[in-house]
Scaffold this active site. Sequence first.
Site, PDB file in Angstrom:
ATOM      1  N   ARG A 310      -3.168  -7.100 -12.173  1.00  0.00           N
ATOM      2  CA  ARG A 310      -2.856  -5.719 -11.812  1.00  0.00           C
ATOM      3  C   ARG A 310      -1.544  -5.242 -12.435  1.00  0.00           C
ATOM      4  O   ARG A 310      -1.279  -4.042 -12.477  1.00  0.00           O
ATOM      5  CB  ARG A 310      -2.771  -5.578 -10.287  1.00  0.00           C
ATOM      6  CG  ARG A 310      -4.048  -5.867  -9.553  1.00  0.00           C
ATOM      7  CD  ARG A 310      -3.873  -5.728  -8.044  1.00  0.00           C
ATOM      8  NE  ARG A 310      -3.520  -4.378  -7.662  1.00  0.00           N
ATOM      9  CZ  ARG A 310      -2.336  -4.026  -7.177  1.00  0.00           C
ATOM     10  NH1 ARG A 310      -1.390  -4.930  -7.022  1.00  0.00           N
ATOM     11  NH2 ARG A 310      -2.094  -2.774  -6.840  1.00  0.00           N
ATOM     12  N   ARG A 314       4.220  -3.757 -21.107  1.00  0.00           N
ATOM     13  CA  ARG A 314       4.332  -2.652 -22.058  1.00  0.00           C
ATOM     14  C   ARG A 314       4.960  -3.102 -23.370  1.00  0.00           C
ATOM     15  O   ARG A 314       5.883  -3.936 -23.370  1.00  0.00           O
ATOM     16  CB  ARG A 314       5.178  -1.535 -21.444  1.00  0.00           C
ATOM     17  CG  ARG A 314       4.634  -1.040 -20.090  1.00  0.00           C
ATOM     18  CD  ARG A 314       3.827   0.230 -20.257  1.00  0.00           C
ATOM     19  NE  ARG A 314       3.025   0.536 -19.087  1.00  0.00           N
ATOM     20  CZ  ARG A 314       3.499   0.969 -17.926  1.00  0.00           C
ATOM     21  NH1 ARG A 314       4.788   1.157 -17.783  1.00  0.00           N
ATOM     22  NH2 ARG A 314       2.672   1.233 -16.931  1.00  0.00           N
ATOM     23  N   ARG A 388      -1.468 -12.130   3.936  1.00  0.00           N
ATOM     24  CA  ARG A 388      -0.016 -12.101   3.938  1.00  0.00           C
ATOM     25  C   ARG A 388       0.432 -10.815   4.607  1.00  0.00           C
ATOM     26  O   ARG A 388      -0.192  -9.760   4.456  1.00  0.00           O
ATOM     27  CB  ARG A 388       0.544 -12.172   2.521  1.00  0.00           C
ATOM     28  CG  ARG A 388       0.385 -13.517   1.886  1.00  0.00           C
ATOM     29  CD  ARG A 388       1.213 -14.587   2.570  1.00  0.00           C
ATOM     30  NE  ARG A 388       2.639 -14.514   2.215  1.00  0.00           N
ATOM     31  CZ  ARG A 388       3.567 -15.305   2.743  1.00  0.00           C
ATOM     32  NH1 ARG A 388       3.242 -16.169   3.698  1.00  0.00           N
ATOM     33  NH2 ARG A 388       4.829 -15.200   2.363  1.00  0.00           N
ATOM     34  N   ARG A 427      11.930  -7.280  -2.027  1.00  0.00           N
ATOM     35  CA  ARG A 427      12.362  -6.015  -2.625  1.00  0.00           C
ATOM     36  C   ARG A 427      13.110  -5.175  -1.607  1.00  0.00           C
ATOM     37  O   ARG A 427      13.034  -5.422  -0.405  1.00  0.00           O
ATOM     38  CB  ARG A 427      11.181  -5.229  -3.191  1.00  0.00           C
ATOM     39  CG  ARG A 427      10.194  -4.706  -2.157  1.00  0.00           C
ATOM     40  CD  ARG A 427       9.106  -3.884  -2.845  1.00  0.00           C
ATOM     41  NE  ARG A 427       8.215  -3.246  -1.881  1.00  0.00           N
ATOM     42  CZ  ARG A 427       7.290  -2.341  -2.195  1.00  0.00           C
ATOM     43  NH1 ARG A 427       7.141  -1.961  -3.454  1.00  0.00           N
ATOM     44  NH2 ARG A 427       6.520  -1.806  -1.274  1.00  0.00           N
ATOM     45  N   GLU A 447      12.417  -5.800   2.471  1.00  0.00           N
ATOM     46  CA  GLU A 447      11.078  -6.336   2.724  1.00  0.00           C
ATOM     47  C   GLU A 447      11.054  -7.850   2.522  1.00  0.00           C
ATOM     48  O   GLU A 447      11.591  -8.377   1.552  1.00  0.00           O
ATOM     49  CB  GLU A 447      10.048  -5.695   1.799  1.00  0.00           C
ATOM     50  CG  GLU A 447       9.825  -4.220   2.066  1.00  0.00           C
ATOM     51  CD  GLU A 447       8.646  -3.662   1.292  1.00  0.00           C
ATOM     52  OE1 GLU A 447       7.848  -4.465   0.753  1.00  0.00           O
ATOM     53  OE2 GLU A 447       8.528  -2.426   1.209  1.00  0.00           O
ATOM     54  N   TYR A 492      -8.056  -6.115  -1.857  1.00  0.00           N
ATOM     55  CA  TYR A 492      -6.944  -5.172  -1.932  1.00  0.00           C
ATOM     56  C   TYR A 492      -7.391  -3.912  -2.671  1.00  0.00           C
ATOM     57  O   TYR A 492      -7.950  -3.982  -3.760  1.00  0.00           O
ATOM     58  CB  TYR A 492      -5.737  -5.781  -2.655  1.00  0.00           C
ATOM     59  CG  TYR A 492      -4.574  -4.820  -2.704  1.00  0.00           C
ATOM     60  CD1 TYR A 492      -3.745  -4.659  -1.608  1.00  0.00           C
ATOM     61  CD2 TYR A 492      -4.344  -4.037  -3.834  1.00  0.00           C
ATOM     62  CE1 TYR A 492      -2.688  -3.752  -1.631  1.00  0.00           C
ATOM     63  CE2 TYR A 492      -3.291  -3.131  -3.872  1.00  0.00           C
ATOM     64  CZ  TYR A 492      -2.482  -2.997  -2.760  1.00  0.00           C
ATOM     65  OH  TYR A 492      -1.458  -2.092  -2.777  1.00  0.00           O
ATOM     66  N   ASP A 494      -5.947  -0.086  -3.973  1.00  0.00           N
ATOM     67  CA  ASP A 494      -4.958   0.977  -4.059  1.00  0.00           C
ATOM     68  C   ASP A 494      -5.480   2.160  -3.252  1.00  0.00           C
ATOM     69  O   ASP A 494      -6.676   2.250  -2.947  1.00  0.00           O
ATOM     70  CB  ASP A 494      -4.745   1.390  -5.516  1.00  0.00           C
ATOM     71  CG  ASP A 494      -3.887   0.395  -6.281  1.00  0.00           C
ATOM     72  OD1 ASP A 494      -3.024  -0.243  -5.660  1.00  0.00           O
ATOM     73  OD2 ASP A 494      -4.095   0.256  -7.506  1.00  0.00           O
TER      74      ASP A 494
END
Length: 516
Positions: A310, A314, A388, A427, A447, A492, A494
């Site tokens: 995912r 770049r 999780r 994060r 988090e 999962y 989005d």
Amino acid sequence: MPLPSSQSPTRLRNPFSLQRSSNSSSSSIYHLVRPVTTLALIIGAAWLSLMTRLSSDSSPLIRVPSSSLRTATTNNKSAALSNGATLIATTAQQSTQQMDDPSSAKKVNPEKSTSAMDAAQQSSDDPFEKEYDNCIVGAGLSGSVIAENYARHLGQTSLIIEKRTHIGGNCYDYIHQDTGILINLFGAHLFHTKHERVWEYVQKFSDWVPYEHKVLGMVNGKLVPIPVNIDTVNKLFDLDIQSTEEMDEWLTKEQVHLKDDDGNPREAVNSEEVALTRVGQRLYDLIFKPYTFKQWAKYPAELGPEVLSRIPVRNDHDGRYFSDPHQALPKEGYTSIFKNMLSSPKITVLTDTDYFEVKDKLKCKRLYYTGPIDTYFSDLGWPKLEYRSLTFELVVQRDTPGYFQSAAVVNHPQNMGADGTEVDYTRIVEYKHMLNQTSDHTIYAIERSKDGGEPYYPVPNKENKDLYKRYQEMAEKEEGVTFVGRMANYKYFDMDAAILNALELFDEDSKGMEKR
């Protein structure tokens, strides 16, 4: 970037509290309040007294651990549910920046109630006495989209049963009272999509503000762009790559090329191989391996390839986290979207209600279930699927008209900071960056990932995938029940994928139906 030193909290805020409004609510949203014992009231009073004394501290920093937030909303249930009932009455009709009058919320006297079922029976408008076209378990994205489409396109009624005290699922957000900043209760949610149908659909319920999300990572004491791009590589390895051609050449030298026993190229079979084929060993060791273990308590080699597939890599200077053509945030927050979705008189929502406690009293033509699939089949006695979860430590930093950090989200993949201190969080999210919010203060969420608690992320290893297939086989045999959404499908999604999945499911299930 070190965190401010820990200080005693000056106040503990209920995360469901919003600003007060004199407007009344006519929402069909019920909040079923369970009994509160005398002992609980005494404990609650003592807790409030303690918090009052703590609030006299004029410290500029408020540190609110997520465990304290949960304690406040669970153990002090009389106060928490009172606030929750007010919020629930608000979310279907009012802005998230307002709070309805508690007297207008549809609720029952907790002293006369012994259960959610009894509470509903004492209501002047008992939702269990009615027959519905659809019963939907869960007021998150999947359930809300399905209910809204049945109401708008076919004029059908839906009863949504939500275990939490609010609508919106993990998208739920609210105005933080101390700072006036809109924040997410369950972590940052960034909307992005390439699907025109989804983009057209969500615009029915909110105005949207363009927002291209950028993430930084603290790696070896340096803030670098995530996902990896030219600037990431230049900063970490002291290079001077200038063009996509030079970046492609560098990546080709770094990348690991997988081959089978016959020497032929092969596909990656786990997330470690995905990362190695994309960025090579050095970036894998610096970023992908430690961050994955922090997040999942498993190394990438132990997880399916979809986890790290995912994350893009770049070959230019593009610092955006997503490349979808539509990237934006709802102007009034996500909760306002759900209250608009569920505003139809054809939709009734029960919050703070466990489906398994009331299922025998429901009168529905069909059922949509969005909860954990293993919970639905718990009577089988099979092992539970692995998830999780996350905890959020909220920190309010006063007298900060600017920002705590240079980006809305800063990832911390490594276990040790540049100064040698332990970094146990994944994060930090500073919400003030989003929607161009202004405040004299700022608030950020630290988090951490953990096992147990609210299920966030299915753990995609072989054991869980095989176990899910067994549950899926049972689900296919369950007549009159459709399993939909992230937890029911153990996958999962989005946000845009969850919406599209629900829209396409409605298309399929509503074929041949006529509007009333």
